[in-house]
Write a protein that holds these residues in place. Structure first.
Motif, PDB file in Angstrom:
ATOM      1  N   ALA A  34     -52.012 -73.985  -5.357  1.00  9.33           N
ATOM      2  CA  ALA A  34     -52.107 -72.603  -5.821  1.00  9.33           C
ATOM      3  C   ALA A  34     -53.377 -71.979  -5.268  1.00  9.33           C
ATOM      4  CB  ALA A  34     -52.107 -72.548  -7.345  1.00  9.33           C
ATOM      5  N   SER A  35     -53.352 -70.679  -5.126  1.00  5.70           N
ATOM      6  CA  SER A  35     -54.523 -69.946  -4.654  1.00  5.70           C
ATOM      7  C   SER A  35     -54.909 -68.897  -5.682  1.00  5.70           C
ATOM      8  CB  SER A  35     -54.238 -69.274  -3.304  1.00  5.70           C
ATOM      9  OG  SER A  35     -53.232 -68.279  -3.453  1.00  5.70           O
ATOM     10  N   ALA A  36     -56.182 -68.501  -5.648  1.00  8.09           N
ATOM     11  CA  ALA A  36     -56.671 -67.468  -6.557  1.00  8.09           C
ATOM     12  C   ALA A  36     -57.716 -66.636  -5.832  1.00  8.09           C
ATOM     13  CB  ALA A  36     -57.270 -68.094  -7.815  1.00  8.09           C
ATOM     14  N   TYR A  41     -57.502 -69.583 -13.803  1.00 10.51           N
ATOM     15  CA  TYR A  41     -57.757 -68.523 -12.825  1.00 10.51           C
ATOM     16  C   TYR A  41     -57.376 -67.153 -13.392  1.00 10.51           C
ATOM     17  CZ  TYR A  41     -57.994 -72.296  -9.314  1.00 10.51           C
ATOM     18  OH  TYR A  41     -58.314 -73.416  -8.603  1.00 10.51           O
ATOM     19  N   SER A  42     -56.191 -67.087 -14.001  1.00  4.60           N
ATOM     20  CA  SER A  42     -55.696 -65.810 -14.517  1.00  4.60           C
ATOM     21  C   SER A  42     -56.580 -65.285 -15.638  1.00  4.60           C
ATOM     22  CB  SER A  42     -54.258 -65.967 -15.019  1.00  4.60           C
ATOM     23  OG  SER A  42     -53.403 -66.374 -13.975  1.00  4.60           O
ATOM     24  N   ASP A  61     -46.052 -67.715 -10.040  1.00  9.01           N
ATOM     25  CA  ASP A  61     -45.734 -68.991 -10.688  1.00  9.01           C
ATOM     26  C   ASP A  61     -44.491 -68.896 -11.559  1.00  9.01           C
ATOM     27  OD1 ASP A  61     -47.431 -68.974 -13.783  1.00  9.01           O
ATOM     28  OD2 ASP A  61     -47.381 -67.298 -12.406  1.00  9.01           O
ATOM     29  N   THR A  79     -54.251 -62.225 -16.364  1.00  8.05           N
ATOM     30  CA  THR A  79     -54.959 -61.471 -15.334  1.00  8.05           C
ATOM     31  C   THR A  79     -55.026 -59.997 -15.703  1.00  8.05           C
ATOM     32  OG1 THR A  79     -54.207 -63.009 -13.619  1.00  8.05           O
ATOM     33  CG2 THR A  79     -54.977 -60.855 -12.888  1.00  8.05           C
ATOM     34  N   GLN A  86     -54.600 -74.987 -14.011  1.00 11.58           N
ATOM     35  CA  GLN A  86     -55.535 -74.296 -13.127  1.00 11.58           C
ATOM     36  C   GLN A  86     -55.165 -72.823 -12.989  1.00 11.58           C
ATOM     37  OE1 GLN A  86     -55.120 -76.724  -9.649  1.00 11.58           O
ATOM     38  NE2 GLN A  86     -56.598 -78.264 -10.341  1.00 11.58           N
ATOM     39  N   LEU A  87     -53.877 -72.536 -12.881  1.00 13.87           N
ATOM     40  CA  LEU A  87     -53.430 -71.147 -12.782  1.00 13.87           C
ATOM     41  C   LEU A  87     -53.816 -70.352 -14.021  1.00 13.87           C
ATOM     42  CD1 LEU A  87     -49.901 -71.701 -11.222  1.00 13.87           C
ATOM     43  CD2 LEU A  87     -51.734 -70.355 -10.194  1.00 13.87           C
ATOM     44  N   ARG A 143     -56.171 -63.026  -9.025  1.00 14.37           N
ATOM     45  CA  ARG A 143     -54.778 -62.916  -8.598  1.00 14.37           C
ATOM     46  C   ARG A 143     -54.323 -64.272  -8.062  1.00 14.37           C
ATOM     47  NH1 ARG A 143     -54.005 -57.291  -7.473  1.00 14.37           N
ATOM     48  NH2 ARG A 143     -54.764 -56.248  -9.347  1.00 14.37           N
ATOM     49  N   THR A 144     -53.219 -64.761  -8.556  1.00 16.17           N
ATOM     50  CA  THR A 144     -52.797 -66.120  -8.222  1.00 16.17           C
ATOM     51  C   THR A 144     -51.468 -66.147  -7.473  1.00 16.17           C
ATOM     52  OG1 THR A 144     -51.654 -66.402 -10.347  1.00 16.17           O
ATOM     53  CG2 THR A 144     -53.978 -67.047 -10.246  1.00 16.17           C
TER      54      THR A 144
END
Length: 260
Positions: free
Chosen positions: A118-120, A61-62, A35, A153, A57-58, A67-68
């Motif tokens: 985004a993915s996590a 998640y972190s 990001d 993270t 959201q990131l 892991r994003t």
């Protein structure tokens, strides 16, 4: 889909991209990356609410140690694709400075992107890692970890791996300029001089903030600002954890601060 080109990941761009010919005869560039590098390449006209929601959201998640990645796309018209293809072929066949030229071509095309999302994912620790790190710490061995993960993270994984513990004092250096990095380092040194042995000031953050999430088993990262670290009460028996972000580390290693 027809893969027309690939820009591999590198530590400067912190992202990778692929150009594909789509079934509808369009040519699209798909990009994924950290990001910290992706949001700067997003089209400035994109809805800020979408960007802010994705950033929130990131962060969540972190904070859980996930892991994003951020994913974005850009459609290339015929002239843009032809220009990229010409630049790419010239760079990939260059005899001198090929890597630098390819990075430049990638940076030029990886712009004005449309954010897709985004993915996590959870990258579980190997069996025995927490116990091994705990044994090293108990033996008095100082452990350093260098990671490309987001700071939240990295801290969460630090707790999961027992590199960080609930009774540790964290000194976090996150700076955006050489001057602020110098000040943060001086503050950290001042705290250390006021300590005895391994003791440091303990931030006024309750231990309950470090308890793992009952569903995921991961540790949420507490929010600790510099004022809390500097003005919190003393506890001389607490061990120290020093956390430095990548930008600050560059400032430190490229100056006389390295020896401090």
């Amino acid at each position: 889909f027809n893969v027309l080109g690939l820009h591999e990941f590198d530590s400067d761009r912190k992202r990778m991209s692929v150009i594909v010919g789509c079934p509808d005869n369009t040519v699209k560039l798909f990009v994924k990356g950290a990001d910290s590098s992706m949001f700067g390449a997003i089209d400035k006209s994109m809805d800020l609410d979408v960007i802010n929601a994705t950033e929130a959201q990131l962060h969540g998640y972190s904070s859980l140690g996930l892991r994003t990645l951020v994913v974005a796309v850009r459609e290339l018209n015929a002239s843009e694709f032809e220009r990229w293809q010409s630049d790419y072929e010239r760079a990939s066949t260059a005899l001198m400075g090929r890597g630098s030229l390819l990075r430049s071509v990638a940076a030029n095309v990886e712009s004005n992107l449309t954010l897709l999302g985004a993915s996590a994912i959870e990258d579980k620790l190997q069996e025995g890692v927490p116990e091994a790190i705990e044994s090293l710490r108990q033996a008095g061995i100082k452990v350093w970890v260098l990671t490309g993960d987001k700071q939240e993270t990295a801290i969460s994984i630090g707790y999961s791996s027992k590199l960080l513990t609930e009774n540790m004092t964290q000194i976090i250096i996150t700076s955006h300029s050489r001057q602020s990095c110098r000040k943060s380092l001086d503050d950290a040194k001042a705290l250390f001089k006021k300590s005895t042995g391994n003791g440091m000031r303990q931030p006024s953050v309750g231990a309950q903030n470090f308890k793992p999430d009952p569903q995921t088993g991961l540790h949420p990262v507490p929010s600790v600002d510099d004022k809390t670290l500097i003005d919190g009460g003393f506890d001389y028996k607490k061990p120290l954890a020093l956390i430095i972000d990548g930008t600050s580390l560059v400032y430190i290693l490229e100056s006389d601060m390295e020896y401090e």
